[in-house]
Design a protein around this motif. Structure first.
Motif, PDB file in Angstrom:
ATOM      1  N   GLN A  29       0.852  -1.192   0.000  1.00  0.00           N
ATOM      2  CA  GLN A  29       0.000   0.000   0.000  1.00  0.00           C
ATOM      3  C   GLN A  29       0.887   1.240   0.000  1.00  0.00           C
ATOM      4  N   GLY A  30       0.518   2.230  -0.767  1.00  0.00           N
ATOM      5  CA  GLY A  30       1.355   3.406  -0.975  1.00  0.00           C
ATOM      6  C   GLY A  30       1.770   4.153   0.272  1.00  0.00           C
ATOM      7  N   LEU A  31       0.989   4.095   1.341  1.00  0.00           N
ATOM      8  CA  LEU A  31       1.322   4.821   2.563  1.00  0.00           C
ATOM      9  C   LEU A  31       2.130   3.993   3.550  1.00  0.00           C
ATOM     10  N   ASP A  32       2.361   2.723   3.229  1.00  0.00           N
ATOM     11  CA  ASP A  32       3.142   1.865   4.120  1.00  0.00           C
ATOM     12  C   ASP A  32       4.607   2.297   4.124  1.00  0.00           C
ATOM     13  N   ALA A  33       5.250   2.201   5.281  1.00  0.00           N
ATOM     14  CA  ALA A  33       6.676   2.520   5.382  1.00  0.00           C
ATOM     15  C   ALA A  33       7.470   1.585   4.482  1.00  0.00           C
ATOM     16  N   GLY A  34       8.445   2.132   3.796  1.00  0.00           N
ATOM     17  CA  GLY A  34       9.304   1.334   2.932  1.00  0.00           C
ATOM     18  C   GLY A  34       8.712   0.971   1.594  1.00  0.00           C
ATOM     19  N   CYS A  35       7.577   1.541   1.257  1.00  0.00           N
ATOM     20  CA  CYS A  35       6.921   1.224  -0.014  1.00  0.00           C
ATOM     21  C   CYS A  35       7.708   1.822  -1.184  1.00  0.00           C
ATOM     22  N   ASP A  36       8.053   0.977  -2.149  1.00  0.00           N
ATOM     23  CA  ASP A  36       8.666   1.457  -3.390  1.00  0.00           C
ATOM     24  C   ASP A  36       7.629   1.667  -4.476  1.00  0.00           C
ATOM     25  N   MET A  37       6.573   0.835  -4.439  1.00  0.00           N
ATOM     26  CA  MET A  37       5.516   0.951  -5.431  1.00  0.00           C
ATOM     27  C   MET A  37       4.201   0.455  -4.845  1.00  0.00           C
ATOM     28  N   GLY A  38       3.148   1.202  -5.095  1.00  0.00           N
ATOM     29  CA  GLY A  38       1.821   0.839  -4.624  1.00  0.00           C
ATOM     30  C   GLY A  38       0.975   0.270  -5.744  1.00  0.00           C
ATOM     31  N   PRO A  39      -0.349   0.297  -5.572  1.00  0.00           N
ATOM     32  CA  PRO A  39      -1.236  -0.237  -6.607  1.00  0.00           C
ATOM     33  C   PRO A  39      -1.259   0.677  -7.827  1.00  0.00           C
ATOM     34  N   LEU A  40      -1.670   0.119  -8.958  1.00  0.00           N
ATOM     35  CA  LEU A  40      -1.828   0.921 -10.170  1.00  0.00           C
ATOM     36  C   LEU A  40      -3.128   1.706 -10.083  1.00  0.00           C
ATOM     37  N   PHE A  41      -3.296   2.668 -10.976  1.00  0.00           N
ATOM     38  CA  PHE A  41      -4.377   3.648 -10.868  1.00  0.00           C
ATOM     39  C   PHE A  41      -5.771   3.079 -11.077  1.00  0.00           C
ATOM     40  N   ASP A  42      -5.924   2.024 -11.854  1.00  0.00           N
ATOM     41  CA  ASP A  42      -7.214   1.341 -11.971  1.00  0.00           C
ATOM     42  C   ASP A  42      -6.971  -0.068 -12.519  1.00  0.00           C
ATOM     43  N   LEU A  43      -8.015  -0.868 -12.593  1.00  0.00           N
ATOM     44  CA  LEU A  43      -7.838  -2.276 -12.959  1.00  0.00           C
ATOM     45  C   LEU A  43      -7.516  -2.499 -14.430  1.00  0.00           C
ATOM     46  N   SER A  44      -7.685  -1.473 -15.263  1.00  0.00           N
ATOM     47  CA  SER A  44      -7.307  -1.641 -16.667  1.00  0.00           C
ATOM     48  C   SER A  44      -5.787  -1.612 -16.832  1.00  0.00           C
ATOM     49  N   ALA A  45      -5.080  -0.948 -15.925  1.00  0.00           N
ATOM     50  CA  ALA A  45      -3.624  -0.834 -16.040  1.00  0.00           C
ATOM     51  C   ALA A  45      -2.926  -2.190 -15.902  1.00  0.00           C
TER      52      ALA A  45
END
Length: 196
Positions: A29-45
């Motif tokens: 999850q984007g707000l988690d400590a140590g996150c390099d990458m979170g989810p993509l912007f929508d399910l089509s990506a």
């Protein structure tokens, strides 16, 4: 990124190091400590990323890392950072001519500067391109030859409120940000005075 063009002499070493760094990335999850990458912007990506990777693999490219969704995060919007070694295949791959909008690095080989410029410009898009080199003369030549609205030379960050952000070709016309960004909000008027 969609396409990385790497000179043949350093290609194998580059993709090995890129795959190792990519595999070590923290996807959460984007707000988690140590996150390099979170989810993509929508399910089509992630769907488009899957299609591009499947197409590349079907045409002989090699998957080095990633290449799938990570449903363990509680959402289908997580797609693992991916590196695909495309070698000398280029125009026949969908990802070479379409924007992926996902964490997929398709890495292609080139032999010389002219070939790299021709490959880079062989696209309908033209938002941004990057060139990394120790040779400043080459940086200027390549930067001028690339048909993109923004070119990073030994720099990967192009976003700032004072730069003229924008592309060319099918990536748009005009700029936003910086002194050029105000042009879209102005009406230009020509006034010609005759004999006074």
């Amino acid at each position: 990124t969609n396409r990385m063009l790497v000179q043949r002499g350093v290609y194998n070493e580059f993709i090995e190091k890129l795959a190792a760094k990519t595999e070590a990335m923290s996807v959460t999850q984007g707000l988690d400590a140590g996150c390099d990458m979170g989810p993509l912007f929508d399910l089509s990506a992630p769907s488009k990323a899957e299609e591009h990777v499947a197409d590349a693999l079907a045409k002989g490219s090699e998957l080095l890392t990633g290449g799938k969704r990570d449903a363990s995060k509680g959402s289908d919007a997580f797609y693992l950072p991916t590196v695909v070694s495309c070698g000398d295949r280029n125009v026949e791959l969908r990802a070479f001519g379409e924007e992926t909008f996902g964490p997929v690095a398709n890495v292609y080989r080139f032999d010389d500067e002219d070939a790299a410029i021709a490959m880079a410009n062989n696209t309908r898009m033209g938002l941004s391109a990057f060139c990394h080199t120790r040779d400043m003369s080459r940086a200027w030549r390549v930067g001028e030859a690339l048909e993109y609205g923004m070119v990073g030379l030994n720099e990967g960050a192009l976003s700032d409120e004072v730069i003229p952000f924008g592309g060319c070709k099918e990536s748009g016309l005009g700029r936003e940000g910086g002194v050029f960004g105000i042009e879209a909000f102005l009406e230009t008027k020509l006034m010609v005075f005759g004999r006074i």
